[in-house]
Scaffold this active site. Structure first.
Site, PDB file in Angstrom:
ATOM      1  N   CYS A 152       0.978  -0.664  -0.345  1.00  0.00           N
ATOM      2  CA  CYS A 152      -0.471   0.013  -0.322  1.00  0.00           C
ATOM      3  C   CYS A 152       0.611   1.087  -0.045  1.00  0.00           C
ATOM      4  O   CYS A 152       2.096   2.039   0.986  1.00  0.00           O
ATOM      5  CB  CYS A 152      -0.886   0.275   1.198  1.00  0.00           C
ATOM      6  SG  CYS A 152      -2.064   1.294   1.861  1.00  0.00           S
TER       7      CYS A 152
ATOM      8  N   CYS B  12      -0.597   3.966  -6.820  1.00  0.00           N
ATOM      9  CA  CYS B  12      -1.421   2.957  -5.610  1.00  0.00           C
ATOM     10  C   CYS B  12      -1.834   1.808  -6.225  1.00  0.00           C
ATOM     11  O   CYS B  12      -2.344   2.005  -7.451  1.00  0.00           O
ATOM     12  CB  CYS B  12      -3.260   3.760  -5.618  1.00  0.00           C
ATOM     13  SG  CYS B  12      -4.424   2.823  -4.621  1.00  0.00           S
TER      14      CYS B  12
HETATM   15  N1  DGL Z   1      -3.745   0.607  -1.756  1.00  0.00           N
HETATM   16  C1  DGL Z   1      -3.719   1.999  -1.520  1.00  0.00           C
HETATM   17  C2  DGL Z   1      -2.649   2.598  -1.537  1.00  0.00           C
HETATM   18  O1  DGL Z   1      -1.861   2.080  -2.481  1.00  0.00           O
HETATM   19  C3  DGL Z   1      -4.505   2.261  -1.108  1.00  0.00           C
HETATM   20  C4  DGL Z   1      -5.153   3.836  -0.200  1.00  0.00           C
HETATM   21  C5  DGL Z   1      -6.285   3.717   0.797  1.00  0.00           C
HETATM   22  O2  DGL Z   1      -7.279   3.171   1.019  1.00  0.00           O
HETATM   23  O3  DGL Z   1      -6.798   5.183   0.336  1.00  0.00           O
HETATM   24  O4  DGL Z   1      -2.698   3.396  -1.844  1.00  0.00           O
END
Ligand code: DGL
Length: 262
Positions: free
Chosen positions: A78, A189
């Protein structure tokens, strides 16, 4: 516990929801013998619009969960959690490798295409120091356009990875760039690789869309080798997916993303 046992223990993956599956998928391609456990905190997603302290606390809790399950290494799959917590996590858990993710700005710059490099990510990722350092290191001579995409994680979490609603969302977000040259789009993301196809329709087939999952998977392999943790058993490893939402649908969706075509 002897070394044999340690190597058999799983690699723990964490994301705020289903996004980190995009990184897990690459890791499984490169290291099919490893056992993996994945924890998605869909109950608390999105993190990207929360106060930083809250993101830290949620991330620590998630890592504790994976360690209790016996993880021998951790991938914070993440960008948002990596941005705010990776340094303190590494200080806290000194003995195990902790791998983070970051927007793949370097390969985008090295393509030397004419036009703007758009970085799509959550609002937190784009204001944190880690991202600004990345721009200072690699983006000085390029036109970098950070594009916060609040709302996009929610769409993907609800199972929307293509179609009209998503197309509208993306068109609106990218509208101001569509009439000028786009050198590349960087997906900052881990949720966003799952909407690649719709995004490509919006920006056109010729714009390269870059995600960092392969780089992260390779880094994981390097770290496992370095710590003598690479699983040398014969045969395929296992995957277990957990989610903080007590709903079968979200786990089924996670497996679908993992084994389905991209
Ligand atoms: N997959 C997460 C990232 O890479 C999402 C973060 C979120 O929940 O806003 O930032």
């Amino acid at each position: 516990m002897d070394m044999g046992d340690t190597k058999n223990r799983p690699v723990g993956f964490f994301d705020t929801g289903v996004g980190g599956i995009s990184v897990l998928k690459r890791a499984m391609e490169i290291m099919p013998k490893e056992n993996y456990i994945y924890f998605g905190d869909s109950k608390n997603a999105p993190y990207g619009t929360r106060p930083v302290e809250e993101v830290k606390t949620l991330t620590y809790d998630a890592i504790e969960f994976l360690l209790e399950k016996g993880a021998k290494a951790i991938v914070v799959a993440c960008n948002t959690a990596t941005s705010v917590a990776i340094e303190s996590l590494r200080k806290k858990y000194k003995s195990i490798p902790i791998i983070g993710v970051e927007p793949a700005l370097k390969p985008a710059v090295e393509m030397r295409h004419e036009g703007k490099i758009i970085i799509m990510a959550t609002p937190i990722t784009l204001v944190e120091k880690k991202f600004n350092n990345l721009v200072i290191n690699y983006g000085k001579n390029s036109e970098i356009e950070p594009l916060p995409c609040a709302g996009l994680v929610e769409l993907i979490e609800s199972g929307i990875t293509e179609g009209e609603e998503l197309n509208h969302f993306l068109t609106e977000k990218l509208e101001k760039y569509l009439n000028s040259k786009i050198a590349a789009i960087v997906l900052g993301c881990t949720h966003y690789p799952f909407i690649n196809r719709e995004l490509q329709k919006v920006v056109g087939e010729n714009v390269p869309i870059i995600d960092g999952s392969e780089g992260t998977a390779k880094e994981l392999k390097r770290k496992l080798v370095e710590h003598n943790l690479l699983n040398e058993e014969n045969g395929e490893g296992t995957v277990e997916i957990y989610n903080s939402l007590d709903r079968k649908e979200i786990v089924d969706f996670s497996y679908k993303l993992l084994y389905g075509k991209k």
